[in-house]
Write an enzyme that holds these catalytic residues in place. Structure first.
Site, short mmCIF file in Angstrom:
data_model
loop_
_atom_site.label_atom_id
_atom_site.label_comp_id
_atom_site.label_asym_id
_atom_site.label_seq_id
_atom_site.Cartn_x
_atom_site.Cartn_y
_atom_site.Cartn_z
N GLN A 20 57.27 10.93 33.46
CA GLN A 20 58.49 10.98 32.63
C GLN A 20 58.90 12.42 32.34
OE1 GLN A 20 58.02 8.89 28.90
NE2 GLN A 20 60.20 9.04 28.43
N ARG A 60 59.12 -8.71 28.82
CA ARG A 60 60.28 -7.92 28.39
C ARG A 60 61.63 -8.53 28.75
NH1 ARG A 60 58.07 -4.70 24.48
NH2 ARG A 60 56.17 -3.73 25.28
#
Ligand SMILES: Cc1cc2nc3c(=O)[nH]c(=O)nc-3n(C[C@H](O)[C@H](O)[C@H](O)COP(=O)(O)OP(=O)(O)OC[C@H]3O[C@@H](n4cnc5c(N)ncnc54)[C@H](O)[C@@H]3O)c2cc1C
Length: 253
Positions: A107, A203
């Site tokens: 990230q 999710r």
């Protein structure tokens, strides 16, 4: 300072998919349409019983359907897919990286990268409501201006640190504390098909937070195109809250 960019949708890019090199000495009798990832999983499954000759004359996708039904999901772990996510918020990635087994992440670093031109992600519940968006944007732009001011002051405060890269890092890592959860980030996510299934089940469900649910639905669509056999039992529908969600036939294979 120019106005930041605002995202109201994530941007997904598939970075990698399996490339299966079928070995000549253990040739499988393939039947039906399939992709490399699906054939890799079938090959791995058939190796366990040395059933390369395909006695039941199963198409690859039927074979994988049966694997899911039987809960022999470990063969799905051979097929990895990498996806670049952009236009997602730091709050989304904070939730995403809780998925550990079978996942790898890289990230954007807020310590190294200057966030004075960062973009932001409008929470799905706010998108389209002009008054709410205005209130929200005012806060966001104020926070970003504070960040820019803090970085400048901290660079001065730590002027005695000779290594400029280190000094900038010290300034940015402290100043980022004022940046909101909505700050846009970029993340490379690699996971095997079994791990993606577990994450997507959790999710894309109605209980999930709206932004990660939206990303899960987008990932699901992408992976259903890539490897229908692994993800065909997910059904996307519009829930009572008028947002898309998905349900699954085979829980945690
Ligand atoms: C709707 C929703 C609300 C949530 N709310 C919160 C919250 O309020 N606070 C919070 O902290 N988290 C929350 N979470 C995150 C949740 O607790 C999990 O951390 C996240 O969903 C990842 O799930 P996982 O651990 O099953 O995934 P993974 O880490 O990917 O693991 C997958 C599976 O592997 C096995 N496994 C992995 N690691 C281990 C281990 N160390 N030991 C034994 N088995 C293991 C388990 O079977 C696990 O289900 C929420 C998640 C959802 C979907």
């Amino acid at each position: 300072m120019s106005s930041p960019r605002y995202y109201s949708e994530p941007v997904l890019t598939l970075l990698s998919r399996p490339s299966f090199a079928a070995p000549d000495h253990l040739a499988v009798t393939w039947i039906g349409e399939s992709t490399d990832g699906e054939r890799l999983a079938e090959f791995a499954g058939r190796l366990c019983y040395m059933s390369q000759h395909n006695p039941a004359k199963r198409q690859t996708r039927d074979y994988i359907e049966n694997i899911k039904k039987q809960g022999h999901g470990s063969v799905l772990e051979h097929a990895n897919y990498s996806i670049l996510l952009e236009g997602v918020s730091r709050s989304l990635t904070h939730e995403l990286v809780r998925h550990r087994a079978g996942f790898a992440y890289s990230q954007l670093s807020q310590r190294y990268v200057d966030e004075s031109q960062a973009s932001f992600v409008i929470p799905p519940a706010i998108v389209g409501d002009e008054a709410l968006e205005t209130t929200w944007r005012t806060q966001i732009e104020g926070a970003q201006a504070t960040y820019v001011g803090l970085v400048a002051e901290l660079m001065e405060r730590y002027g005695w640190v000779a290594d400029k890269v280190h000094r900038r890092k010290m300034a940015r890592e402290a100043a980022r504390a004022v940046l909101p959860n909505a700050t846009e980030t970029k993340i490379v996510v690699t996971a095997n098909a079994r791990a993606w299934r577990t994450m997507l089940e959790l999710r894309s469900s109605e209980g999930a937070e709206l932004e990660i649910r939206r990303v899960a639905i987008a990932v699901l669509r992408l992976l259903q195109r890539e490897a229908p056999g692994f993800f065909s039992d997910f059904e996307i529908y519009v829930a009572d809250d008028r947002r898309e969600a998905a349900r699954i036939s085979y829980h945690k294979v």
